[in-house]
Design a protein around this motif. Structure first.
Motif, PDB file in Angstrom:
ATOM      1  N   ILE A   1       0.871  -1.156   0.000  1.00 26.44           N
ATOM      2  CA  ILE A   1       0.000   0.000   0.000  1.00 26.44           C
ATOM      3  C   ILE A   1       0.914   1.214   0.000  1.00 26.44           C
ATOM      4  O   ILE A   1       1.689   1.404   0.927  1.00 26.44           O
ATOM      5  N   ILE A   2       0.872   2.000  -1.066  1.00 29.03           N
ATOM      6  CA  ILE A   2       1.708   3.193  -1.095  1.00 29.03           C
ATOM      7  C   ILE A   2       0.843   4.393  -0.705  1.00 29.03           C
ATOM      8  O   ILE A   2      -0.128   4.708  -1.372  1.00 29.03           O
ATOM      9  N   LEU A   3       1.211   5.028   0.394  1.00 26.48           N
ATOM     10  CA  LEU A   3       0.455   6.188   0.857  1.00 26.48           C
ATOM     11  C   LEU A   3       0.869   7.418   0.088  1.00 26.48           C
ATOM     12  O   LEU A   3       1.978   7.511  -0.412  1.00 26.48           O
ATOM     13  N   LYS A   4      -0.007   8.399   0.049  1.00 27.81           N
ATOM     14  CA  LYS A   4       0.368   9.681  -0.515  1.00 27.81           C
ATOM     15  C   LYS A   4       0.915  10.567   0.595  1.00 27.81           C
ATOM     16  O   LYS A   4       0.438  10.524   1.717  1.00 27.81           O
ATOM     17  N   GLY A   5       1.900  11.363   0.235  1.00 27.47           N
ATOM     18  CA  GLY A   5       2.341  12.417   1.139  1.00 27.47           C
ATOM     19  C   GLY A   5       3.066  11.937   2.381  1.00 27.47           C
ATOM     20  O   GLY A   5       3.300  10.759   2.582  1.00 27.47           O
ATOM     21  N   ASP A   6       3.438  12.911   3.212  1.00 28.28           N
ATOM     22  CA  ASP A   6       4.176  12.644   4.436  1.00 28.28           C
ATOM     23  C   ASP A   6       3.238  12.713   5.631  1.00 28.28           C
ATOM     24  O   ASP A   6       2.090  13.090   5.511  1.00 28.28           O
ATOM     25  N   VAL A   7       3.797  12.383   6.794  1.00 28.31           N
ATOM     26  CA  VAL A   7       3.031  12.528   8.025  1.00 28.31           C
ATOM     27  C   VAL A   7       2.779  14.031   8.241  1.00 28.31           C
ATOM     28  O   VAL A   7       3.712  14.824   8.198  1.00 28.31           O
ATOM     29  N   PRO A   8       1.525  14.447   8.458  1.00 34.31           N
ATOM     30  CA  PRO A   8       1.266  15.879   8.674  1.00 34.31           C
ATOM     31  C   PRO A   8       1.927  16.373   9.965  1.00 34.31           C
ATOM     32  O   PRO A   8       2.326  15.579  10.809  1.00 34.31           O
ATOM     33  N   SER A   9       2.026  17.675  10.087  1.00 41.17           N
ATOM     34  CA  SER A   9       2.678  18.248  11.262  1.00 41.17           C
ATOM     35  C   SER A   9       1.795  18.159  12.495  1.00 41.17           C
ATOM     36  O   SER A   9       0.590  18.389  12.429  1.00 41.17           O
TER      37      SER A   9
END
Ligand SMILES: Nc1ncnc2c1ncn2[C@@H]1O[C@H](COP(=O)(O)OP(=O)(O)OP(=O)(O)O)[C@@H](O)[C@H]1O
Ligand SMILES: Nc1ncnc2c1ncn2[C@@H]1O[C@H](COP(=O)(O)OP(=O)(O)OP(=O)(O)O)[C@@H](O)[C@H]1O
Ligand code: SF4
Ligand code: SF4
Ligand SMILES: [Mg+2]
Ligand SMILES: [Mg+2]
Lengths: 345, 339
Positions: free
Chosen positions: A271-279
């Motif tokens: 499963i490839i997630l989009k984006g990074d962990v939010p702040s």
């Protein structure tokens, strides 16, 4: 029922962000934002999650090395906030820490003997003749030789320094040891030595351990129970086998599928997630994982999911389970594995 | 010697042959890279794996002509790029190949992105330098590149500085910069080690696609055997400056020959193993990596090897081909050692 060794209830740690010459508070880092868990005597609990999710802060708050914004930590049934000085002093002896960086956590100007003596002096334990025997015992326990007691940290390798750190933590017969990424800085071949050592200590001394790590595989090897954190919240908690066999939360599933397995025959679709962990300064509303979740539904950005209980103490906070009866845990809802369903039409 | 024979793959684009890069100091000579040979093939990932200090980065720096001198120097060997020995080239010729022919992503992302220039500035510089684009063309190409490595809102990001990007985005910007001139070879030194696993998955996925789309030969340096299993077509295992085992990836994992490689594989915790009742305790490799200034005589792994024999302590085994390109440096497999 046995009293938990430590009970963390709705713990919050918010760090103020200050700006300007007046150092006005302009916002908060919601580092730990309402977590609850318990650790029983002799139990090993792992806390996993990606960088910045609040693992270290949670551990530091438990030993009062970071101020608590709200919530409580009970030690053997007593609220730590209500403890007097001698109570806190006893606590400091019973709870010990092992750090990630075996290089910076040992004083370079002290010999191993001095490093190990230091906590004994502070707490007035193992004095006089007992001292030497105690140090020999500790070194032997962690796989160093008593003959190395008068060497300085720089004369040891990384793995050996981590052993010294562990010996220091054991010096006063603690009840609970919190290890913050205790093997992350070590080479793979050395990592196995330390993992085995920790497992042996837990058996031999009936220690309770909290292992903080970003590496789910490491935690699975050492821990009885695993807590998965995302952006200051606990998203799932279960015993190690049930977490591996039947992960509930989409984040846990993603995390598990993202870990590369050292077996080319098992190259799997991940499963490839989009984006990074939010702040954590401005965490997403509703479910904090909704900005990246492959199973997201309409409700997810509006309402925070409550912690659901499944069988065997397995818990997860996700709206996918809202209408499943608790205890029908094997019934992982079928739509969990089809990422598109539930998306906005 | 040492060049892998593999019928399935095409001609190598780069051949490293008996490379020796040593560091000279008052403490003596550190043989950081000591007779390393392997090939890179178009459209393939060659994984270089080994523990800290075994010479992975120095091997890569040697190919790039970036070994800090002093104290370091390539003292022997050849690095053949399309048949031309890079070690014979002068700095101008080498600079031309760097970037256009061979690009590298460094272990420390911040050390190769310049903090005072925008991302767009740095990527378009590559296009101007190597492709002769004018300013406008180069900037458009930079935006295009950022889009290709899946940086969200590339038009906005192109004007940002490295510190404004997250770790994952920085790594992507580095890949964009490295790929901007369609290099034939991409050397990626621990490109995901500092990243979270979910972001690592994104970057590995991206590298996979770049390799397929552009037939780039990728040299992927990592200490993570999981990443190797996932990404590599062939694997080179290094220990104390030498190649100790080399094979196609499946072959290496299924028929592991060298005691060090076997130890490495047994020592890593694998997700699910404990749950499935396997290996309650991890297998340890005893002792620690020797200092390059104080290497054991004979086989460099002999002071830790569970299968050490008398011969091992005095004589260094050669890297020996066991057939179909599987090479191993160990007296258990090399003729001439006595059991
Ligand atoms: N003293 C502090 N002041 C302000 N912010 C802090 C402080 N300590 C931690 N933080 C912030 O709180 C958040 C949680 O940090 P924490 O160190 O607990 O994360 P972690 O899960 O241990 O991450 P890592 O895996 O990187 O160690 C981060 O965003 C961090 O920047
Ligand atoms: N500038 C230098 N001066 C002296 N010695 C060096 C220098 N750079 C590297 N070395 C030595 O060369 C050896 C190989 O280093 P190298 O950086 O290639 O290791 P590596 O395999 O990349 O390790 P890591 O996994 O830690 O990045 C090391 O023992 C190191 O001490
Ligand atoms: S609550 Fe919604 S967004 Fe959050 S993990 Fe569950 S499905 Fe995903
Ligand atoms: S040569 Fe000897 S010491 Fe070296 S790896 Fe082989 S068996 Fe072990
Ligand atoms: Mg931390
Ligand atoms: Mg390196």
């Amino acid at each position: 029922m046995t009293t938990p060794l430590a009970a963390v209830t709705d713990l919050k740690v918010h760090f103020p962000i200050k700006k300007g010459i007046l150092a006005r508070t302009v916002g908060y880092v919601y580092a730990v934002d309402g977590i609850s868990f318990e650790i029983m005597p002799g139990e090993t609990v792992g806390i996993v999650g990606e960088s910045g999710c609040g693992k270290t802060t949670a551990g530091m708050a438990m030993v009062r090395l970071t101020p608590i914004t709200s919530g409580s930590v009970h030690w053997k049934g007593t609220d730590m906030a209500a403890m007097n000085r001698s109570g806190l002093r006893a606590l400091r002896r019973e709870m010990q820490l092992i750090f990630q960086d075996p290089y910076s956590s040992l004083n370079p100007r002290m010999t191993v003997r001095q490093i190990l003596s230091d906590p004994m002096d502070v707490h007035d334990r193992f004095t006089g003749r007992q001292r030497k025997a105690r140090i020999d015992f500790l070194l032997d326990t962690v796989g160093l030789s008593p003959g190395q007691a008068d060497l300085y940290p720089h004369e040891f390798s990384g793995g050996q320094r981590q052993r010294i750190g562990i010996a220091r933590a054991l010096a006063l017969d603690p009840t609970l040891i919190i290890g913050d990424e205790p093997v992350s800085a070590l080479d793979v071949s050395i990592q196995a030595q330390i993992i085995n050592l920790l497992k042996r200590l837990k058996r031999d001394f009936n220690l309770s351990l909290i292992i903080i790590s970003h590496d789910l595989a490491v935690v699975e090897y050492i821990c009885d129970r695993i807590i998965v954190m995302y952006l200051g919240k606990i998203v799932e908690a279960a015993d190690y086998a049930s977490l591996y066999k039947d992960p509930k939360h989409p984040y846990t599933k993603t995390l598990m599928s993202a870990i590369p397995v050292p077996d080319p025959a098992r190259r799997t679709r991940r499963i490839i997630l989009k984006g990074d962990v939010p702040s954590p300064i401005n965490p997403p509303g509703g479910c904090r994982f909704h900005t990246r979740c492959p199973d997201r539904m309409d409700i997810c950005d509006k309402q925070e999911p409550a912690m659901q209980r499944f069988s065997d103490g397995h818990t997860a906070a996700c709206h996918l389970y809202n209408n499943t009866d608790a205890d029908l845990s094997h019934a992982t809802p079928t739509h969990v594995s089809t990422p598109t369903k539930g998306d906005n039409p | 010697m040492g060049t892998a024979v593999d019928k399935n793959s095409s001609e190598p684009v780069l051949s490293i042959d008996n490379l020796k890069t040593h560091f000279f100091s008052r403490k003596g000579v550190a043989r950081a890279v000591d007779g390393v040979s392997f090939d890179l093939t178009p459209g393939e990932v060659t994984g270089i794996v080994g523990e800290s200090g075994c010479g992975k980065s120095v091997t890569a720096l040697s190919v790039m002509g970036l070994v800090p001198n002093p104290p370091g120097r390539v003292v022997d060997g050849r690095i053949l790029f399309h048949g031309k020995n890079l070690l014979d080239l002068d700095i101008t010729a080498l600079r031309k190949i760097r970037g256009a022919g061979i690009a590298m992503i460094f272990q420390e992302p911040m050390s190769s992105l310049n903090p005072v220039y925008t991302i767009g500035n740095q990527i378009s510089e590559m296009f101007r330098l190597h492709k002769g684009y004018d300013k406008k063309q180069a900037l458009a190409a930079a935006v295009d590149m950022l889009e290709r490595v899946q940086i969200p809102s590339p038009h906005k990001r192109v004007n940002e500085y490295p510190h404004q990007l997250s770790g994952g985005m920085r790594q992507r910007a580095m890949i964009a910069m490295a790929m901007s001139c369609d290099p034939e070879i991409l050397i990626a030194d621990e490109p995901t080690t500092a990243l979270d696993v979910t972001v690592q998955a994104q970057i590995l996925d991206l590298m996979h696609r770049l390799k397929d789309d552009f037939s780039t030969a990728i040299q992927l340096i990592t200490h993570d055997l999981g990443v190797i299993a996932e990404m590599a077509d062939q694997v080179v295992v290094m220990y104390a400056g030498q190649v100790v085992e080399q094979a196609r990836t499946r072959e290496l994992f299924q028929h592991t020959l060298h005691p060090y490689t076997r130890g490495l594989l047994a020592s890593i915790p694998v997700l699910g193993h404990r749950t499935r009742g396997m290996d309650e305790d991890l297998v340890e490799i005893k002792g620690m990596i020797p200092s390059l200034h104080d290497l054991p005589a004979g086989c460099r792994f002999s002071n830790r090897c569970p299968e050490v024999m008398d011969t091992c302590k005095t004589r260094l085994p050669d890297l020996t081909d066991m057939g179909s390109g599987h090479q191993v440096r160990c007296w258990l497999h090399t003729k001439g050692g006595s059991a």
